[in-house]
Design a protein around this motif. Structure first.
Motif, PDB file in Angstrom:
ATOM      1  N   GLN A 175     -22.403  -9.311  11.383  1.00 47.40           N
ATOM      2  CA  GLN A 175     -23.627  -9.641  12.102  1.00 47.40           C
ATOM      3  C   GLN A 175     -23.378  -9.850  13.590  1.00 47.40           C
ATOM      4  O   GLN A 175     -24.305  -9.848  14.393  1.00 47.40           O
ATOM      5  CB  GLN A 175     -24.261 -10.893  11.504  1.00 47.40           C
ATOM      6  CG  GLN A 175     -23.411 -12.128  11.556  1.00 47.40           C
ATOM      7  CD  GLN A 175     -24.109 -13.319  10.918  1.00 47.40           C
ATOM      8  OE1 GLN A 175     -25.332 -13.457  10.997  1.00 47.40           O
ATOM      9  NE2 GLN A 175     -23.343 -14.172  10.268  1.00 47.40           N
ATOM     10  N   ASP A 176     -22.110 -10.009  13.979  1.00 45.53           N
ATOM     11  CA  ASP A 176     -21.769 -10.250  15.375  1.00 45.53           C
ATOM     12  C   ASP A 176     -21.182  -9.035  16.082  1.00 45.53           C
ATOM     13  O   ASP A 176     -21.008  -9.056  17.300  1.00 45.53           O
ATOM     14  CB  ASP A 176     -20.761 -11.404  15.470  1.00 45.53           C
ATOM     15  CG  ASP A 176     -21.302 -12.681  14.864  1.00 45.53           C
ATOM     16  OD1 ASP A 176     -22.473 -13.000  15.135  1.00 45.53           O
ATOM     17  OD2 ASP A 176     -20.567 -13.332  14.102  1.00 45.53           O
ATOM     18  N   ASP A 177     -20.874  -7.972  15.329  1.00 49.20           N
ATOM     19  CA  ASP A 177     -20.207  -6.806  15.912  1.00 49.20           C
ATOM     20  C   ASP A 177     -20.872  -5.530  15.416  1.00 49.20           C
ATOM     21  O   ASP A 177     -20.591  -5.068  14.303  1.00 49.20           O
ATOM     22  CB  ASP A 177     -18.719  -6.802  15.548  1.00 49.20           C
ATOM     23  CG  ASP A 177     -17.967  -5.650  16.202  1.00 49.20           C
ATOM     24  OD1 ASP A 177     -18.599  -4.876  16.947  1.00 49.20           O
ATOM     25  OD2 ASP A 177     -16.751  -5.534  15.958  1.00 49.20           O
ATOM     26  N   PRO A 178     -21.758  -4.911  16.209  1.00 50.84           N
ATOM     27  CA  PRO A 178     -22.446  -3.700  15.771  1.00 50.84           C
ATOM     28  C   PRO A 178     -21.514  -2.531  15.464  1.00 50.84           C
ATOM     29  O   PRO A 178     -21.906  -1.602  14.752  1.00 50.84           O
ATOM     30  CB  PRO A 178     -23.355  -3.362  16.962  1.00 50.84           C
ATOM     31  CG  PRO A 178     -23.478  -4.624  17.730  1.00 50.84           C
ATOM     32  CD  PRO A 178     -22.192  -5.356  17.543  1.00 50.84           C
ATOM     33  N   ALA A 179     -20.273  -2.565  15.978  1.00 48.05           N
ATOM     34  CA  ALA A 179     -19.333  -1.459  15.747  1.00 48.05           C
ATOM     35  C   ALA A 179     -18.502  -1.641  14.485  1.00 48.05           C
ATOM     36  O   ALA A 179     -17.657  -0.805  14.177  1.00 48.05           O
ATOM     37  CB  ALA A 179     -18.401  -1.316  16.947  1.00 48.05           C
ATOM     38  N   ALA A 180     -18.722  -2.723  13.763  1.00 43.29           N
ATOM     39  CA  ALA A 180     -17.868  -3.033  12.607  1.00 43.29           C
ATOM     40  C   ALA A 180     -18.459  -2.576  11.284  1.00 43.29           C
ATOM     41  O   ALA A 180     -17.991  -2.982  10.213  1.00 43.29           O
ATOM     42  CB  ALA A 180     -17.600  -4.542  12.557  1.00 43.29           C
ATOM     43  N   GLY A 181     -19.477  -1.715  11.324  1.00 44.91           N
ATOM     44  CA  GLY A 181     -20.117  -1.270  10.096  1.00 44.91           C
ATOM     45  C   GLY A 181     -19.186  -0.482   9.193  1.00 44.91           C
ATOM     46  O   GLY A 181     -18.235   0.168   9.641  1.00 44.91           O
ATOM     47  N   ALA A 182     -19.475  -0.542   7.897  1.00 47.64           N
ATOM     48  CA  ALA A 182     -18.675   0.166   6.901  1.00 47.64           C
ATOM     49  C   ALA A 182     -19.483   1.312   6.307  1.00 47.64           C
ATOM     50  O   ALA A 182     -20.668   1.476   6.590  1.00 47.64           O
ATOM     51  CB  ALA A 182     -18.234  -0.805   5.805  1.00 47.64           C
ATOM     52  N   CYS A 183     -18.827   2.124   5.491  1.00 47.89           N
ATOM     53  CA  CYS A 183     -19.492   3.272   4.860  1.00 47.89           C
ATOM     54  C   CYS A 183     -19.085   3.366   3.401  1.00 47.89           C
ATOM     55  O   CYS A 183     -17.890   3.352   3.075  1.00 47.89           O
ATOM     56  CB  CYS A 183     -19.135   4.561   5.589  1.00 47.89           C
ATOM     57  SG  CYS A 183     -19.901   6.044   4.857  1.00 47.89           S
ATOM     58  N   TRP A 184     -20.084   3.447   2.514  1.00 49.76           N
ATOM     59  CA  TRP A 184     -19.859   3.796   1.111  1.00 49.76           C
ATOM     60  C   TRP A 184     -20.407   5.205   0.913  1.00 49.76           C
ATOM     61  O   TRP A 184     -21.541   5.490   1.277  1.00 49.76           O
ATOM     62  CB  TRP A 184     -20.613   2.850   0.183  1.00 49.76           C
ATOM     63  CG  TRP A 184     -20.035   1.470   0.083  1.00 49.76           C
ATOM     64  CD1 TRP A 184     -18.938   0.974   0.713  1.00 49.76           C
ATOM     65  CD2 TRP A 184     -20.559   0.400  -0.715  1.00 49.76           C
ATOM     66  NE1 TRP A 184     -18.740  -0.332   0.366  1.00 49.76           N
ATOM     67  CE2 TRP A 184     -19.707  -0.710  -0.514  1.00 49.76           C
ATOM     68  CE3 TRP A 184     -21.649   0.271  -1.579  1.00 49.76           C
ATOM     69  CZ2 TRP A 184     -19.935  -1.940  -1.145  1.00 49.76           C
ATOM     70  CZ3 TRP A 184     -21.877  -0.936  -2.207  1.00 49.76           C
ATOM     71  CH2 TRP A 184     -21.025  -2.028  -2.004  1.00 49.76           C
ATOM     72  N   GLU A 185     -19.619   6.076   0.340  1.00 48.93           N
ATOM     73  CA  GLU A 185     -20.060   7.455   0.134  1.00 48.93           C
ATOM     74  C   GLU A 185     -19.586   7.962  -1.217  1.00 48.93           C
ATOM     75  O   GLU A 185     -18.413   7.814  -1.570  1.00 48.93           O
ATOM     76  CB  GLU A 185     -19.537   8.353   1.255  1.00 48.93           C
ATOM     77  CG  GLU A 185     -20.090   9.767   1.206  1.00 48.93           C
ATOM     78  CD  GLU A 185     -19.838  10.557   2.479  1.00 48.93           C
ATOM     79  OE1 GLU A 185     -20.336  11.695   2.582  1.00 48.93           O
ATOM     80  OE2 GLU A 185     -19.154  10.032   3.381  1.00 48.93           O
ATOM     81  N   GLY A 186     -20.527   8.561  -1.972  1.00 46.60           N
ATOM     82  CA  GLY A 186     -20.183   9.186  -3.231  1.00 46.60           C
ATOM     83  C   GLY A 186     -19.766   8.233  -4.333  1.00 46.60           C
ATOM     84  O   GLY A 186     -19.015   8.620  -5.227  1.00 46.60           O
ATOM     85  N   LEU A 187     -20.258   6.998  -4.307  1.00 47.18           N
ATOM     86  CA  LEU A 187     -19.873   6.023  -5.328  1.00 47.18           C
ATOM     87  C   LEU A 187     -20.857   6.044  -6.500  1.00 47.18           C
ATOM     88  O   LEU A 187     -22.066   6.184  -6.309  1.00 47.18           O
ATOM     89  CB  LEU A 187     -19.836   4.613  -4.731  1.00 47.18           C
ATOM     90  CG  LEU A 187     -18.886   4.376  -3.555  1.00 47.18           C
ATOM     91  CD1 LEU A 187     -18.929   2.909  -3.141  1.00 47.18           C
ATOM     92  CD2 LEU A 187     -17.464   4.788  -3.919  1.00 47.18           C
ATOM     93  N   ASP A 188     -20.324   5.892  -7.693  1.00 41.64           N
ATOM     94  CA  ASP A 188     -21.144   5.784  -8.898  1.00 41.64           C
ATOM     95  C   ASP A 188     -21.177   4.317  -9.299  1.00 41.64           C
ATOM     96  O   ASP A 188     -20.219   3.792  -9.875  1.00 41.64           O
ATOM     97  CB  ASP A 188     -20.556   6.637 -10.022  1.00 41.64           C
ATOM     98  CG  ASP A 188     -21.473   6.690 -11.249  1.00 41.64           C
ATOM     99  OD1 ASP A 188     -22.363   5.825 -11.359  1.00 41.64           O
ATOM    100  OD2 ASP A 188     -21.282   7.587 -12.087  1.00 41.64           O
ATOM    101  N   LEU A 189     -22.265   3.649  -8.976  1.00 38.97           N
ATOM    102  CA  LEU A 189     -22.416   2.222  -9.259  1.00 38.97           C
ATOM    103  C   LEU A 189     -23.534   1.989 -10.270  1.00 38.97           C
ATOM    104  O   LEU A 189     -24.157   0.919 -10.294  1.00 38.97           O
ATOM    105  CB  LEU A 189     -22.700   1.465  -7.959  1.00 38.97           C
ATOM    106  CG  LEU A 189     -21.537   1.484  -6.954  1.00 38.97           C
ATOM    107  CD1 LEU A 189     -21.992   1.064  -5.576  1.00 38.97           C
ATOM    108  CD2 LEU A 189     -20.418   0.568  -7.430  1.00 38.97           C
ATOM    109  N   ARG A 190     -23.767   2.956 -11.126  1.00 44.31           N
ATOM    110  CA  ARG A 190     -24.805   2.822 -12.149  1.00 44.31           C
ATOM    111  C   ARG A 190     -24.477   1.646 -13.078  1.00 44.31           C
ATOM    112  O   ARG A 190     -23.372   1.562 -13.614  1.00 44.31           O
ATOM    113  CB  ARG A 190     -24.925   4.115 -12.954  1.00 44.31           C
ATOM    114  CG  ARG A 190     -25.592   5.248 -12.169  1.00 44.31           C
ATOM    115  CD  ARG A 190     -25.638   6.546 -12.933  1.00 44.31           C
ATOM    116  NE  ARG A 190     -24.285   7.123 -13.074  1.00 44.31           N
ATOM    117  CZ  ARG A 190     -24.041   8.312 -13.601  1.00 44.31           C
ATOM    118  NH1 ARG A 190     -25.045   9.059 -14.052  1.00 44.31           N
ATOM    119  NH2 ARG A 190     -22.801   8.770 -13.682  1.00 44.31           N
ATOM    120  N   GLY A 191     -25.458   0.737 -13.201  1.00 45.52           N
ATOM    121  CA  GLY A 191     -25.275  -0.405 -14.085  1.00 45.52           C
ATOM    122  C   GLY A 191     -24.425  -1.520 -13.510  1.00 45.52           C
ATOM    123  O   GLY A 191     -24.194  -2.533 -14.185  1.00 45.52           O
TER     124      GLY A 191
END
Length: 251
Positions: free
Chosen positions: A4-20
């Motif tokens: 919340q204090d660093d706009p450049a610190a974002g992460a990325c989730w890609e192609g994850l199967d989180l069903r259930g």
């Protein structure tokens, strides 16, 4: 995800199967979720700021939250939901505020879903929409009255209201009790004058109070109001529906 204090610190989730999976109480700051499956997952209490969720599916997920939009830009970034499927997602009492909804699809989202001051672009709604509230009156974030394009042709309005946007690029369901008031602010003002011309009875005064309440919120003079008259069926004032209909659409 992110800071919340660093706009450049974002992460990325890609192609994850989180069903259930249990993904409750997730906090997103300047992050990206792309091409992920959250079908039937627990996504209760998500809070999203300046993040992008795209090409994802939340079909059948539990997603009750008042913080799905961020309330407007965060560090000059708007939250964007792009090409997201919300098929029978439990969105009861949930809110998208001040974000972008682009090419998303909602089906039977549950009671009282709020979409407020959002940029809505080619969004599809299907099935029953009990107490869906869509407003572009600018109470929480700046939004253009023209920033709305949606397809409700396969939906059923049930105590549903769209207000504050120009609806010329919107397909509405064919319902006998559906009413559309173009440039609603001037129309409501004239309707109130007609109702007050005589000595309003109980139904007439209730209609005046209802319309005056709608006019309290600021909105563009060119914007529209669509609602189902049947949503007033539970009122304790007999004759309100008829009086309101006659005042708005005089013969």
């Amino acid at each position: 995800m992110g800071s919340q204090d660093d706009p450049a610190a974002g992460a990325c989730w890609e192609g994850l199967d989180l069903r259930g999976a249990d993904v409750d109480e997730l906090r997103l700051f300047g992050s990206v979720i792309r091409d992920c499956l959250f079908d039937r997952a627990g996504c209760v209490g998500w809070r999203v700021w300046g993040s992008t969720i795209e090409d994802c599916s939340f079909d059948g997920a539990r997603m009750t939250s008042r913080g799905l939009g961020g309330g407007g830009p965060w560090n000059d970034r708007s939250t964007v939901w792009r090409r997201v499927s919300f098929a029978r997602t439990v969105l009861r009492e949930s809110s998208f505020v001040g974000c972008v909804l682009e090419e998303c699809a909602f089906e039977a989202p549950g009671r009282r879903l709020v979409i407020q001051d959002c940029d809505v672009d080619r969004v599809i709604f299907r099935g029953p929409l009990p107490s869906l509230i869509v407003t572009g009156q600018g109470a929480r974030a700046e939004v253009s009255p023209h920033a709305f394009e949606a397809d409700f042709s396969q939906a059923v309005f049930d105590d549903t209201s769209l207000i504050g946007y120009v609806l010329d690029r919107t397909l509405l369901p064919k319902q006998e009790d559906l009413r559309v008031v173009h440039r609603y602010r001037s129309v409501l003002g004239a309707a109130i004058d007609r109702l007050q011309a005589g000595d309003p009875d109980q139904a007439g005064q209730a209609a005046v109070d209802l319309l005056a309440g709608v006019l309290q919120a600021h909105a563009s003079e060119e914007s529209d109001w669509a609602f189902d008259l049947g949503g007033l069926g539970s009122t304790a004032v007999p004759g309100l529906r008829e009086r309101l209909d006659d005042a708005l659409f005089p013969r």
